[in-house]
Design a protein around this motif. Structure first.
Motif, PDB file in Angstrom:
ATOM      1  N   HIS A 151     -10.276 -18.180  -6.032  1.00 23.11           N
ATOM      2  CA  HIS A 151     -10.760 -18.648  -7.332  1.00 23.11           C
ATOM      3  C   HIS A 151      -9.900 -18.057  -8.445  1.00 23.11           C
ATOM      4  CE1 HIS A 151     -13.337 -19.553 -10.701  1.00 23.11           C
ATOM      5  NE2 HIS A 151     -13.999 -20.379  -9.901  1.00 23.11           N
ATOM      6  N   ASP A 158     -18.402 -10.170  -7.798  1.00 28.08           N
ATOM      7  CA  ASP A 158     -17.208 -10.792  -8.382  1.00 28.08           C
ATOM      8  C   ASP A 158     -15.966 -10.667  -7.507  1.00 28.08           C
ATOM      9  OD1 ASP A 158     -18.253 -11.994 -10.560  1.00 28.08           O
ATOM     10  OD2 ASP A 158     -17.798 -10.372 -11.947  1.00 28.08           O
ATOM     11  N   ARG A 195     -10.526 -17.156 -11.365  1.00 27.81           N
ATOM     12  CA  ARG A 195     -11.135 -16.093 -12.179  1.00 27.81           C
ATOM     13  C   ARG A 195     -10.830 -14.690 -11.648  1.00 27.81           C
ATOM     14  NH1 ARG A 195     -16.742 -17.372  -9.814  1.00 27.81           N
ATOM     15  NH2 ARG A 195     -17.064 -15.599  -8.446  1.00 27.81           N
ATOM     16  N   GLN A 199      -4.436 -19.684  -4.549  1.00 25.81           N
ATOM     17  CA  GLN A 199      -5.415 -20.527  -5.247  1.00 25.81           C
ATOM     18  C   GLN A 199      -5.501 -21.903  -4.601  1.00 25.81           C
ATOM     19  OE1 GLN A 199      -4.086 -20.248  -9.321  1.00 25.81           O
ATOM     20  NE2 GLN A 199      -5.313 -18.417  -9.700  1.00 25.81           N
TER      21      GLN A 199
END
Length: 118
Positions: free
Chosen positions: A79, A16, A81, A74
């Motif tokens: 990303h 992640d 998230r 971004q």
């Protein structure tokens, strides 16, 4: 890593996480037309893609720097998230206080909320 006038943000790819290496530099400038403002420059790589961008923020809005820096990151591939670009509160707080000291501002100073970008 933070030092006055410069924050370096690094993240290694993994669970992640994207590969990020960004330098966020800033300095207070004075202009007869603009008044006092903070000039920011960002450069680095996101997933191996290089970018460089500069932006200015008026004195009363400069404390929203993390929002603008995140939006720029971004735009260049970070990303959404992964959340805000400045994740380590200790470094964010140090940069916030350094900007405040350089601008000579204090808690409670007026802010023009009509100029804030959501």
């Amino acid at each position: 890593m933070f030092e006055p006038g410069h924050m370096q943000l690094r993240a290694l790819p993994g669970l992640d996480q994207q590969a990020v290496e960004i330098n966020l530099r800033y300095e207070v400038r004075h202009d007869a037309e603009k008044g006092t403002y903070v000039h920011f420059s960002m450069d680095g790589t996101i997933d191996g893609n290089a970018f460089k961008e500069e932006f200015d923020m008026p004195k009363d809005q400069a404390f929203n720097f993390a929002s603008d820096a995140t939006r720029i990151a971004q735009k260049h591939g970070l990303h959404p998230r992964f959340g805000p670009i400045v994740r380590i509160h200790k470094e964010y707080d140090a940069m916030f206080e350094d900007i405040r000291a350089k601008l000579g501002t204090h808690p409670g100073d007026p802010v023009d909320l009509d100029k804030m970008v959501p």
